[in-house]
Write a protein that holds these residues in place. Sequence first.
Motif, mmCIF file in Angstrom:
data_model
loop_
_atom_site.group_PDB
_atom_site.id
_atom_site.type_symbol
_atom_site.label_atom_id
_atom_site.label_comp_id
_atom_site.label_asym_id
_atom_site.label_seq_id
_atom_site.Cartn_x
_atom_site.Cartn_y
_atom_site.Cartn_z
ATOM 1 N N ARG A 11 0.799 -1.220 0.000
ATOM 2 C CA ARG A 11 0.000 0.000 0.000
ATOM 3 C C ARG A 11 0.832 1.270 0.000
ATOM 4 O O ARG A 11 0.304 2.358 0.150
ATOM 5 C CB ARG A 11 -0.916 0.011 1.210
ATOM 6 N N CYS A 12 2.134 1.140 -0.139
ATOM 7 C CA CYS A 12 2.989 2.322 -0.161
ATOM 8 C C CYS A 12 4.062 2.142 -1.222
ATOM 9 O O CYS A 12 4.305 1.038 -1.687
ATOM 10 C CB CYS A 12 3.639 2.546 1.205
ATOM 11 N N SER A 13 4.676 3.242 -1.600
ATOM 12 C CA SER A 13 5.773 3.144 -2.556
ATOM 13 C C SER A 13 7.075 2.985 -1.772
ATOM 14 O O SER A 13 7.192 3.429 -0.635
ATOM 15 C CB SER A 13 5.828 4.373 -3.461
ATOM 16 N N VAL A 14 8.027 2.324 -2.400
ATOM 17 C CA VAL A 14 9.325 2.099 -1.767
ATOM 18 C C VAL A 14 10.386 2.753 -2.636
ATOM 19 O O VAL A 14 10.519 2.434 -3.815
ATOM 20 C CB VAL A 14 9.621 0.591 -1.588
ATOM 21 N N ALA A 15 11.105 3.702 -2.047
ATOM 22 C CA ALA A 15 12.098 4.469 -2.779
ATOM 23 C C ALA A 15 13.508 4.094 -2.339
ATOM 24 O O ALA A 15 13.732 3.740 -1.187
ATOM 25 C CB ALA A 15 11.874 5.965 -2.540
ATOM 26 N N ALA A 16 14.437 4.187 -3.274
ATOM 27 C CA ALA A 16 15.859 4.003 -2.974
ATOM 28 C C ALA A 16 16.529 5.364 -3.124
ATOM 29 O O ALA A 16 16.350 6.036 -4.134
ATOM 30 C CB ALA A 16 16.492 3.010 -3.940
ATOM 31 N N ARG A 17 17.259 5.760 -2.108
ATOM 32 C CA ARG A 17 18.041 6.990 -2.194
ATOM 33 C C ARG A 17 19.479 6.595 -1.921
ATOM 34 O O ARG A 17 19.821 6.212 -0.796
ATOM 35 C CB ARG A 17 17.560 8.023 -1.188
ATOM 36 N N ALA A 18 20.293 6.667 -2.925
ATOM 37 C CA ALA A 18 21.668 6.190 -2.834
ATOM 38 C C ALA A 18 22.644 7.334 -2.604
ATOM 39 O O ALA A 18 22.604 8.348 -3.303
ATOM 40 C CB ALA A 18 22.049 5.450 -4.112
ATOM 41 N N SER A 19 23.518 7.153 -1.625
ATOM 42 C CA SER A 19 24.607 8.094 -1.391
ATOM 43 C C SER A 19 25.709 7.776 -2.391
ATOM 44 O O SER A 19 26.177 6.645 -2.454
ATOM 45 C CB SER A 19 25.156 7.950 0.026
ATOM 46 N N VAL A 20 26.120 8.763 -3.169
ATOM 47 C CA VAL A 20 27.137 8.557 -4.202
ATOM 48 C C VAL A 20 28.502 8.960 -3.664
ATOM 49 O O VAL A 20 28.692 10.065 -3.161
ATOM 50 C CB VAL A 20 26.795 9.367 -5.471
ATOM 51 N N THR A 21 29.447 8.027 -3.774
ATOM 52 C CA THR A 21 30.832 8.255 -3.379
ATOM 53 C C THR A 21 31.698 8.045 -4.622
ATOM 54 O O THR A 21 31.196 7.579 -5.653
ATOM 55 C CB THR A 21 31.273 7.258 -2.281
ATOM 56 N N PRO A 22 32.974 8.341 -4.548
ATOM 57 C CA PRO A 22 33.831 8.093 -5.715
ATOM 58 C C PRO A 22 33.854 6.618 -6.133
ATOM 59 O O PRO A 22 34.196 6.301 -7.261
ATOM 60 C CB PRO A 22 35.221 8.540 -5.234
ATOM 61 N N ARG A 23 33.456 5.719 -5.234
ATOM 62 C CA ARG A 23 33.484 4.288 -5.540
ATOM 63 C C ARG A 23 32.211 3.773 -6.204
ATOM 64 O O ARG A 23 32.185 2.627 -6.655
ATOM 65 C CB ARG A 23 33.735 3.496 -4.258
ATOM 66 N N ASN A 24 31.143 4.558 -6.260
ATOM 67 C CA ASN A 24 29.898 4.071 -6.872
ATOM 68 C C ASN A 24 29.261 5.121 -7.777
ATOM 69 O O ASN A 24 28.097 5.447 -7.656
ATOM 70 C CB ASN A 24 28.908 3.591 -5.803
ATOM 71 N N VAL A 25 30.040 5.615 -8.708
ATOM 72 C CA VAL A 25 29.591 6.682 -9.596
ATOM 73 C C VAL A 25 28.923 6.157 -10.875
ATOM 74 O O VAL A 25 28.407 6.945 -11.662
ATOM 75 C CB VAL A 25 30.800 7.616 -9.889
ATOM 76 N N ASP A 26 28.840 4.861 -11.067
ATOM 77 C CA ASP A 26 28.181 4.294 -12.246
ATOM 78 C C ASP A 26 26.665 4.317 -12.025
ATOM 79 O O ASP A 26 26.034 3.300 -11.744
ATOM 80 C CB ASP A 26 28.673 2.868 -12.508
ATOM 81 N N LEU A 27 26.088 5.502 -12.139
ATOM 82 C CA LEU A 27 24.685 5.703 -11.794
ATOM 83 C C LEU A 27 23.725 5.020 -12.756
ATOM 84 O O LEU A 27 22.654 4.568 -12.347
ATOM 85 C CB LEU A 27 24.379 7.197 -11.690
ATOM 86 N N ARG A 28 24.081 4.935 -14.019
ATOM 87 C CA ARG A 28 23.200 4.248 -14.979
ATOM 88 C C ARG A 28 22.994 2.791 -14.571
ATOM 89 O O ARG A 28 21.870 2.297 -14.567
ATOM 90 C CB ARG A 28 23.758 4.320 -16.397
ATOM 91 N N ALA A 29 24.066 2.116 -14.207
ATOM 92 C CA ALA A 29 23.965 0.714 -13.795
ATOM 93 C C ALA A 29 23.177 0.588 -12.491
ATOM 94 O O ALA A 29 22.351 -0.315 -12.340
ATOM 95 C CB ALA A 29 25.352 0.104 -13.640
ATOM 96 N N THR A 30 23.423 1.509 -11.556
ATOM 97 C CA THR A 30 22.713 1.474 -10.278
ATOM 98 C C THR A 30 21.228 1.732 -10.487
ATOM 99 O O THR A 30 20.380 1.034 -9.909
ATOM 100 C CB THR A 30 23.306 2.510 -9.305
ATOM 101 N N LEU A 31 20.888 2.707 -11.307
ATOM 102 C CA LEU A 31 19.494 3.008 -11.604
ATOM 103 C C LEU A 31 18.811 1.779 -12.208
ATOM 104 O O LEU A 31 17.727 1.377 -11.758
ATOM 105 C CB LEU A 31 19.400 4.200 -12.561
ATOM 106 N N ALA A 32 19.437 1.172 -13.191
ATOM 107 C CA ALA A 32 18.859 -0.021 -13.839
ATOM 108 C C ALA A 32 18.659 -1.152 -12.828
ATOM 109 O O ALA A 32 17.614 -1.809 -12.817
ATOM 110 C CB ALA A 32 19.744 -0.474 -14.983
#
Length: 141
Positions: A11-32
């Motif tokens: 009954r609710c939406s579930v959101a992901a909010r990712a903290s970006v560091t120099p080690r996880n900058v591949d946002l396209r892959a993370t989004l997918a």
Amino acid sequence: ARLLLERRGRRCSVAARASVTPRNVDLRATLAKFVDIGFDSVQFSPVLSAPTQRGEMTGRDLADMLAEMIACGGLFEERLRQGELLPFANLIGTLGRIHRRVRDEYPCGAGGSYVGASASGALYACHRFIDDEEARLGDLA
């Protein structure tokens, strides 16, 4: 995480909010990946300050992140042309504020409009507090 993201009966939406560091900058892959997992919304936020300075973004890292955010925007456009709304919250929120002609009053919604959950089910007011026992609010159990 599967139980939290299972759509049946949710009954609710579930959101992901990712903290970006120099080690996880591949946002396209993370989004997918997060969309594939089943999150209803995905948002990225750079780590600009940390108590130990570990994981803080430099100017170069922020430029890399900007390039990735633009690439995620391109993916958003591509999917929109195909009739699909990619849940890229950074862009959706910005477009909404532009449409309503309002600016974001609060840069942080910690504890007000969302909570962060760790992989183990611990709850925090913000995703940046994950695994900080002093900031733990409780857990899913």
